[in-house]
Design a protein around this motif. Structure first.
Motif, short mmCIF file in Angstrom:
data_model
loop_
_atom_site.label_atom_id
_atom_site.label_comp_id
_atom_site.label_asym_id
_atom_site.label_seq_id
_atom_site.Cartn_x
_atom_site.Cartn_y
_atom_site.Cartn_z
N SER A 67 49.37 38.65 32.65
CA SER A 67 48.68 37.35 32.87
C SER A 67 48.76 36.97 34.44
CB SER A 67 49.64 36.40 32.16
OG SER A 67 49.57 36.70 30.86
N GLY A 68 49.42 37.55 35.26
CA GLY A 68 49.29 37.39 36.62
C GLY A 68 50.60 37.85 37.44
N GLY A 222 47.76 33.59 39.72
CA GLY A 222 46.93 34.12 39.20
C GLY A 222 45.87 33.68 38.23
N LYS A 223 44.97 34.38 37.56
CA LYS A 223 44.03 33.75 37.03
C LYS A 223 44.36 32.89 35.71
CE LYS A 223 39.29 34.03 36.24
NZ LYS A 223 38.50 33.38 37.29
N HIS A 226 44.65 29.08 36.28
CA HIS A 226 43.48 28.38 36.66
C HIS A 226 43.06 27.24 35.87
CE1 HIS A 226 39.75 27.86 38.99
NE2 HIS A 226 39.01 27.71 37.77
N GLY A 249 44.64 30.27 40.51
CA GLY A 249 43.82 31.32 40.03
C GLY A 249 42.47 31.40 40.53
N THR A 251 39.53 33.20 41.79
CA THR A 251 39.27 34.70 42.16
C THR A 251 37.66 34.82 42.57
OG1 THR A 251 38.93 35.11 39.78
CG2 THR A 251 41.08 35.51 40.77
N THR A 252 36.91 33.60 42.26
CA THR A 252 35.49 34.03 42.30
C THR A 252 35.02 32.45 42.79
OG1 THR A 252 34.81 32.98 40.20
CG2 THR A 252 35.42 35.46 40.18
N ASP A 255 35.25 29.79 40.23
CA ASP A 255 36.51 29.37 40.26
C ASP A 255 36.61 28.21 41.24
OD1 ASP A 255 37.22 31.21 38.21
OD2 ASP A 255 38.11 32.35 39.74
N ALA A 272 44.70 36.04 44.36
CA ALA A 272 43.81 37.30 44.24
C ALA A 272 43.61 38.01 45.40
CB ALA A 272 42.35 36.32 44.29
#
Length: 308
Positions: A67-68, A222-223, A226, A249, A251-252, A255, A272
């Motif tokens: 999960s992260g 982590g993701k 988010h 979270g 990462t993009t 996000d 990330a």
């Protein structure tokens, strides 16, 4: 429209060419060349600093999960004296005086926070202070400062008395209701809020029948966290008028824009970077096209546009 103006964000103490910065601890003090592209970001946030040096918790203090990432680093840092005499001058030499620098601080008492802020203010090397309120308050039996509105506001009120530097309170998501806490911090004089810190978690080794982290419980990043960050940013944005920096979270570019739509004026990237050191640069590069896609004139137009 000229891209550099389109991405610019001006917050108290943080006049940024874009809304992307690292989260505290993600790049240590940003002095090692690890491909993070810090010079292209809007601001640099340092590792959390304490009055005296800390070696951190026993190893292992960072593990990966499906999960992260779970960590229990324990605020390992060289201490405020070395940060002021060595780290901060080196940051200015490396990135120039136009790079906003926000130093994260943590204390076990209100007096420690005050001492740290006073030293940083007198140094003249800092543009803002991130007040890490997820630390245990020894005067209150080890309860984290940021989980109680009164305790959190006492720190900010004391700091507001002794520094002109903008204060950003970084808060834990490990609370029942964030709204009274952020409101108390706004009243106490905070210039901004940073949400969220890590979510408390644990991972066990089935074969060894013991915790995978030496300390047992750690902070989850982590993701997976988010959506939790989006919720907290939204709730805070509905409660206060001071700026919010969203973290959790990211990462993009989607996000980042999601946190901004929920109410954040800028974002931090942390977990990330462990797998993709160029994550911040990729988000910045992708932002103009994303603004076009979602029909925003600039990044400031994204903030708090969520429609219920």
């Amino acid at each position: 429209m000229i891209t550099k103006h389109r991405l610019a964000v001006n917050l108290p103490g943080l006049n940024m060419k874009n809304p992307v910065m690292n989260s505290s601890g993600a790049v240590y003090f940003g002095l090692e060349d690890k491909g993070f592209g810090i010079e292209k970001t809007g601001a640099l946030v340092t590792k959390t600093v304490t009055m005296t040096p800390r070696v951190g918790n026993p190893q292992p203090w960072i593990i990966e999960t499906p999960s992260g990432i779970l960590n229990s680093v324990g605020l390992a840092n060289p201490g405020i004296e070395k940060v002021i005499t060595d780290m901060l001058p080196a940051i200015h030499t490396k990135y120039g005086d136009d790079m906003p620098v926000m130093v994260s601080i943590a204390g076990e008492t209100v007096q420690e926070y005050v001492a740290l802020a006073r030293l940083l203010t007198h140094s003249g090397l800092v543009t803002a202070i991130e007040v890490n309120l997820s630390c245990p308050n020894v005067d209150r039996g080890g309860m984290a400062f940021g989980v109680d509105a009164q305790t959190a506001s006492e720190v900010i009120a004391a700091l507001r008395q002794i520094t002109h530097l903008p204060l950003y309170a970084k808060l834990s998501p490990n609370v029942t209701d964030i709204k009274p806490i952020v409101k108390a911090l706004e009243v106490a004089g905070a210039d901004g809020i940073v949400l969220i810190n890590t979510v408390m978690g644990m991972s066990l080794d089935l074969k060894k029948r013991q915790a995978r982290l030496a300390r047992g419980i750690g902070g989850m990043s982590g993701k997976a966290i988010h959506p939790i960050a989006v919720r907290f940013v939204y709730e805070a944005a509905q409660t206060v008028s001071i700026p919010i920096i969203g973290v959790g979270g990211v990462t993009t570019v989607a996000d980042a824009l999601e946190l901004m739509m929920a109410g954040a004026s800028a974002v931090q990237v942390g977990g990330a970077l462990t797998q993709h050191p160029d994550a911040m640069v990729n988000i910045i590069d992708a932002m103009p096209a994303a603004l076009d896609k979602y029909e925003f004139a600039d990044v400031q137009a994204v903030t708090d546009t969520f429609k219920k």
